[in-house]
Design a protein around this motif. Sequence first.
Motif, PDB file in Angstrom:
ATOM      1  N   ASP A 195      37.229   7.671 -69.619  1.00 45.66           N
ATOM      2  CA  ASP A 195      35.969   7.705 -68.874  1.00 45.66           C
ATOM      3  C   ASP A 195      34.822   7.201 -69.747  1.00 45.66           C
ATOM      4  O   ASP A 195      33.853   7.916 -70.028  1.00 45.66           O
ATOM      5  N   TYR A 196      34.936   5.952 -70.138  1.00 40.73           N
ATOM      6  CA  TYR A 196      33.886   5.279 -70.910  1.00 40.73           C
ATOM      7  C   TYR A 196      32.767   4.801 -69.991  1.00 40.73           C
ATOM      8  O   TYR A 196      31.650   4.587 -70.455  1.00 40.73           O
ATOM      9  N   ILE A 197      33.078   4.640 -68.726  1.00 42.13           N
ATOM     10  CA  ILE A 197      32.201   3.951 -67.776  1.00 42.13           C
ATOM     11  C   ILE A 197      31.758   4.884 -66.649  1.00 42.13           C
ATOM     12  O   ILE A 197      32.208   6.017 -66.556  1.00 42.13           O
ATOM     13  N   ASP A 198      30.853   4.326 -65.801  1.00 43.85           N
ATOM     14  CA  ASP A 198      30.416   4.948 -64.532  1.00 43.85           C
ATOM     15  C   ASP A 198      29.393   6.063 -64.742  1.00 43.85           C
ATOM     16  O   ASP A 198      29.468   6.841 -65.681  1.00 43.85           O
ATOM     17  N   ARG A 199      28.462   6.082 -63.803  1.00 40.95           N
ATOM     18  CA  ARG A 199      27.440   7.123 -63.672  1.00 40.95           C
ATOM     19  C   ARG A 199      26.310   6.993 -64.702  1.00 40.95           C
ATOM     20  O   ARG A 199      25.161   7.203 -64.357  1.00 40.95           O
ATOM     21  N   GLY A 200      26.617   6.707 -65.949  1.00 39.89           N
ATOM     22  CA  GLY A 200      25.586   6.591 -66.967  1.00 39.89           C
ATOM     23  C   GLY A 200      24.892   5.241 -66.965  1.00 39.89           C
ATOM     24  O   GLY A 200      25.263   4.336 -66.216  1.00 39.89           O
ATOM     25  N   PRO A 201      23.878   5.068 -67.844  1.00 38.54           N
ATOM     26  CA  PRO A 201      23.014   3.889 -67.776  1.00 38.54           C
ATOM     27  C   PRO A 201      23.581   2.607 -68.374  1.00 38.54           C
ATOM     28  O   PRO A 201      23.078   1.525 -68.062  1.00 38.54           O
ATOM     29  N   ASP A 202      24.607   2.671 -69.236  1.00 36.00           N
ATOM     30  CA  ASP A 202      25.008   1.442 -69.934  1.00 36.00           C
ATOM     31  C   ASP A 202      26.505   1.408 -70.222  1.00 36.00           C
ATOM     32  O   ASP A 202      26.934   1.457 -71.380  1.00 36.00           O
ATOM     33  N   SER A 203      27.302   1.280 -69.172  1.00 41.17           N
ATOM     34  CA  SER A 203      28.754   1.200 -69.355  1.00 41.17           C
ATOM     35  C   SER A 203      29.138  -0.033 -70.166  1.00 41.17           C
ATOM     36  O   SER A 203      30.020   0.020 -71.033  1.00 41.17           O
ATOM     37  N   ARG A 204      28.484  -1.157 -69.882  1.00 43.19           N
ATOM     38  CA  ARG A 204      28.787  -2.375 -70.642  1.00 43.19           C
ATOM     39  C   ARG A 204      28.506  -2.161 -72.131  1.00 43.19           C
ATOM     40  O   ARG A 204      29.301  -2.554 -72.978  1.00 43.19           O
ATOM     41  N   GLY A 205      27.385  -1.546 -72.437  1.00 45.51           N
ATOM     42  CA  GLY A 205      27.052  -1.293 -73.832  1.00 45.51           C
ATOM     43  C   GLY A 205      28.048  -0.383 -74.522  1.00 45.51           C
ATOM     44  O   GLY A 205      28.354  -0.566 -75.715  1.00 45.51           O
ATOM     45  N   VAL A 206      28.573   0.596 -73.800  1.00 48.68           N
ATOM     46  CA  VAL A 206      29.582   1.493 -74.370  1.00 48.68           C
ATOM     47  C   VAL A 206      30.834   0.712 -74.754  1.00 48.68           C
ATOM     48  O   VAL A 206      31.365   0.865 -75.865  1.00 48.68           O
TER      49      VAL A 206
END
Length: 220
Positions: free
Chosen positions: A36-47
Amino acid sequence: MGLIAVGDIHGCLESLNALLDRLNPSSDDHLLFVGDYIDRGPDSRGVIDRLLDLRESISCTFLRGNHEAMMIDYLDSGAFSLWRMNGGVSTLQSYLKGEGSEVHIPAAHAEFVRDTKLYHETDDFLFVHAGLRPDLTVEENLDQPDEEVLLWERGHLEASGLAWEKTVVCGHTPQPDPISHEKLILIDTGCVYHMKPGMGRLTAVHLPQREFIDVPYADG
């Protein structure tokens, strides 16, 4: 070598950076991310950019979460309904490119998501995103792995007993504090849910000593 497991990030890049600063991992450490690196938060690409950079200098294992599975379905078949209901819009927004609002997911990011593992096993621990069926041993759970269980299971949190022969380390179900039982360690402390009372931390755990380290949600 230090083994450090990291909980659900959900696009919270600044929190991930703060946690990595606290952990200060070296080339002798092994970082294991439970998905769960992605979704809901502001910067999935940055993660994902940060994790791709991190693995160049630190040994890393990246497990698949249910959110990565939904992204894979989108990449492979265009399926979006379930992903949209679970925060996929915020991820696609992080990939908007230029004034034309074109979504561009780099090939390296798609490959990263597809290459995530369903589980990782050591002599003492089994790492998985969501959990395992509580009524089966770890070996029985893995004999014919059920992706639905590995990525979505929550039954172990309500079970009166666990049949597991080793400790399972997971995320997936946000809790106000980490869970640390003989057979279960849960490290999703709801970083992206910082607006909810008691939530809003990104947590890691040093193993086998069970030393928990967390940072609060950070935004820019």
